[in-house]
Design a protein around this motif. Structure first.
Motif, mmCIF file in Angstrom:
data_model
loop_
_atom_site.group_PDB
_atom_site.id
_atom_site.type_symbol
_atom_site.label_atom_id
_atom_site.label_comp_id
_atom_site.label_asym_id
_atom_site.label_seq_id
_atom_site.Cartn_x
_atom_site.Cartn_y
_atom_site.Cartn_z
ATOM 1 N N TRP A 80 0.800 -1.229 0.000
ATOM 2 C CA TRP A 80 0.000 0.000 0.000
ATOM 3 C C TRP A 80 0.833 1.279 0.000
ATOM 4 C CZ3 TRP A 80 -4.511 -0.610 -1.884
ATOM 5 C CH2 TRP A 80 -5.137 -1.859 -1.760
ATOM 6 N N GLU A 111 0.373 3.973 -2.935
ATOM 7 C CA GLU A 111 0.188 5.392 -2.625
ATOM 8 C C GLU A 111 1.170 6.249 -3.428
ATOM 9 O OE1 GLU A 111 -0.649 7.767 1.467
ATOM 10 O OE2 GLU A 111 1.217 6.611 1.419
ATOM 11 N N ARG A 134 -13.096 0.643 -13.302
ATOM 12 C CA ARG A 134 -13.119 0.650 -11.838
ATOM 13 C C ARG A 134 -13.477 -0.695 -11.230
ATOM 14 N NH1 ARG A 134 -11.013 4.507 -8.891
ATOM 15 N NH2 ARG A 134 -12.771 4.729 -7.450
ATOM 16 N N GLU A 147 -7.365 -5.057 -9.922
ATOM 17 C CA GLU A 147 -8.136 -3.867 -9.557
ATOM 18 C C GLU A 147 -7.293 -2.619 -9.791
ATOM 19 O OE1 GLU A 147 -8.808 -3.763 -5.181
ATOM 20 O OE2 GLU A 147 -7.651 -5.633 -5.189
ATOM 21 N N PHE A 174 -6.560 1.688 -9.155
ATOM 22 C CA PHE A 174 -6.671 2.785 -8.193
ATOM 23 C C PHE A 174 -6.232 4.067 -8.878
ATOM 24 C CE2 PHE A 174 -5.852 -1.086 -5.840
ATOM 25 C CZ PHE A 174 -6.800 -1.042 -4.835
ATOM 26 N N ARG A 203 -8.877 9.330 -6.925
ATOM 27 C CA ARG A 203 -10.150 9.303 -6.208
ATOM 28 C C ARG A 203 -10.096 8.371 -4.997
ATOM 29 N NH1 ARG A 203 -13.870 7.886 -11.313
ATOM 30 N NH2 ARG A 203 -11.884 6.878 -11.892
ATOM 31 N N ASP A 204 -9.108 7.487 -4.966
ATOM 32 C CA ASP A 204 -9.000 6.481 -3.898
ATOM 33 C C ASP A 204 -7.974 6.871 -2.842
ATOM 34 O OD1 ASP A 204 -10.779 4.648 -5.324
ATOM 35 O OD2 ASP A 204 -9.099 4.404 -6.726
ATOM 36 N N ARG A 205 -7.539 8.134 -2.835
ATOM 37 C CA ARG A 205 -6.458 8.546 -1.940
ATOM 38 C C ARG A 205 -6.759 8.249 -0.474
ATOM 39 N NH1 ARG A 205 -5.188 14.455 -4.555
ATOM 40 N NH2 ARG A 205 -3.314 13.907 -5.751
ATOM 41 N N THR A 206 -7.974 8.514 -0.030
ATOM 42 C CA THR A 206 -8.296 8.326 1.395
ATOM 43 C C THR A 206 -8.165 6.864 1.786
ATOM 44 O OG1 THR A 206 -9.800 10.220 1.370
ATOM 45 C CG2 THR A 206 -10.056 8.638 3.171
ATOM 46 N N GLU A 207 -8.730 5.980 0.986
ATOM 47 C CA GLU A 207 -8.642 4.538 1.267
ATOM 48 C C GLU A 207 -7.202 4.066 1.224
ATOM 49 O OE1 GLU A 207 -9.838 0.246 -0.763
ATOM 50 O OE2 GLU A 207 -10.402 2.130 -1.750
ATOM 51 N N ILE A 208 -6.470 4.489 0.197
ATOM 52 C CA ILE A 208 -5.076 4.061 0.058
ATOM 53 C C ILE A 208 -4.235 4.558 1.234
ATOM 54 C CG2 ILE A 208 -2.990 4.315 -1.341
ATOM 55 C CD1 ILE A 208 -4.864 4.548 -3.789
ATOM 56 N N ARG A 214 -16.367 -2.962 -7.356
ATOM 57 C CA ARG A 214 -15.023 -2.774 -6.823
ATOM 58 C C ARG A 214 -14.838 -3.583 -5.551
ATOM 59 N NH1 ARG A 214 -11.601 0.719 -8.370
ATOM 60 N NH2 ARG A 214 -10.731 1.221 -6.324
#
Length: 325
Positions: free
Chosen positions: A4, A8, A71, A97, A99, A102-107, A130
């Motif tokens: 991760w 990121e 996605r 999958e 990324f 838009r996926d910054r918070t989850e990542i 997803r």
């Protein structure tokens, strides 16, 4: 492999990336379940799911998904022989999958969890949607019907004392291998300017380094001084977290050290655990890179034997799998 934090960094630098994960592996397969590979939009990648046609097709699928900004998670189930012409004979299920920013918070949450240490996730892969991940509390397991993943598992640690010719060659030999190396030498200017990513250098005393040793650490001693070697070997043999101690040198050096250690009160059972000479037998070259290669190979054998011994009581006999196909 770091997952991760690297995702990121890739998303920040390149806008997007894809994660290819081995969901299941049955029979003789190149890699085991949980193995993954991270793919950039330009096709560059980090990690491997085993090479060959399986990996080549997965890379092409990941790039195509990134190009389409797709996605939904793609699930791929392949029998290596009939589907790909690979002779391994096993069956592999992959999840691919993508990324993006838009996926910054989850990542960021997953990257922070991995930097903090090993952790697990509960995952749900709805058809046509997803992948959804939930970080588990330490010791928790996924709910019934949900799959799980593990990230941040730490590779075995090697505490390497000495930055001489063999020490420098050994650090390079260990650089691409699954080890974390703490490289110790108190002499000014002992370390080269460039250090591999899996290596941390320190000028701290041997006592301080051993006091911070992680459980299962392997100690390798090859300093510029036999007297210093003896002091470090004595301390390492009596250090509870240390799993093994190796000393560079000949059988004559080992015999001399054994007598001196006994005179210092080190129990015979601990002295018997000292490995010296180091390296796989039968490799006779004395050039530092040759010695380093023999020691690195021995470290791999030791680490694999300890891993098998640790998981055998829990999982039973592990299935045989090939290294490549």
């Amino acid at each position: 492999m770091e997952v991760w934090p690297r995702i990121e960094a890739m998303v920040e630098a390149h806008g997007a990336c894809a994660l290819v994960s081995v969901v299941s592996a049955v029979g003789s397969t190149p890699r085991e379940a949980g193995t993954c590979m991270i793919v950039r939009p330009d096709g560059a990648f980090h990690g491997t799911i085993g090479g060959g046609a399986l990996e080549w097709q997965a890379l092409a699928r990941a790039q195509a998904m990134l190009a389409r900004a797709e996605r939904a998670t793609m699930l791929v189930d392949q029998v290596l022989g009939p589907d790909l012409g690979q002779c391994c004979g096993g069956r592999v299920a992959l999840a691919i999958e993508t990324f993006d920013r838009r996926d910054r918070t989850e990542i960021a949450a997953l990257a922070a969890a991995e930097r903090a240490g090993p952790f697990g996730t509960a995952i749900d892969r709805p058809a046509g949607g997803r992948t959804v991940r939930r970080i588990l509390k330490p010791g928790a397991a996924p709910a019934a019907g949900m799959a799980g993943e593990r990230f941040g598992e730490r590779p075995p640690s090697i505490l390497l004392f000495g930055a001489g010719h063999v020490g420098r060659a050994l650090v390079l030999a260990l650089a691409p291998l699954p080890f974390r190396v703490v490289w110790c030498d108190s002499r000014p200017g002992a370390f080269p300017a460039a250090i591999p990513a899996n290596v941390t250098t320190t000028a701290a005393s041997a006592d301080a380094v051993l006091a911070a040793a992680p459980a299962g650490a392997e100690v390798l001693v090859m300093t510029h001084s036999h007297a210093l070697d003896l002091d470090i070997v004595e301390a390492a043999l009596m250090c509870a977290p240390v799993a093994g101690v190796g000393l560079i040198g000949s059988a004559t050096k080992r015999a001399r050290f054994a007598r001196q250690l006994a005179g210092r009160g080190v129990p015979a059972s601990r002295i018997a655990a000292l490995r010296c000479p180091l390296g796989l037998p039968g490799i006779g070259g004395k050039e530092p890179p040759v010695i380093a290669a023999a020691i690195a190979a021995e470290c791999l054998l030791i680490a694999e034997a300890r891993t098998k011994a640790a998981v055998a009581p829990v999982r039973g006999r592990r299935p045989t799998r090939s290294r490549s196909s």
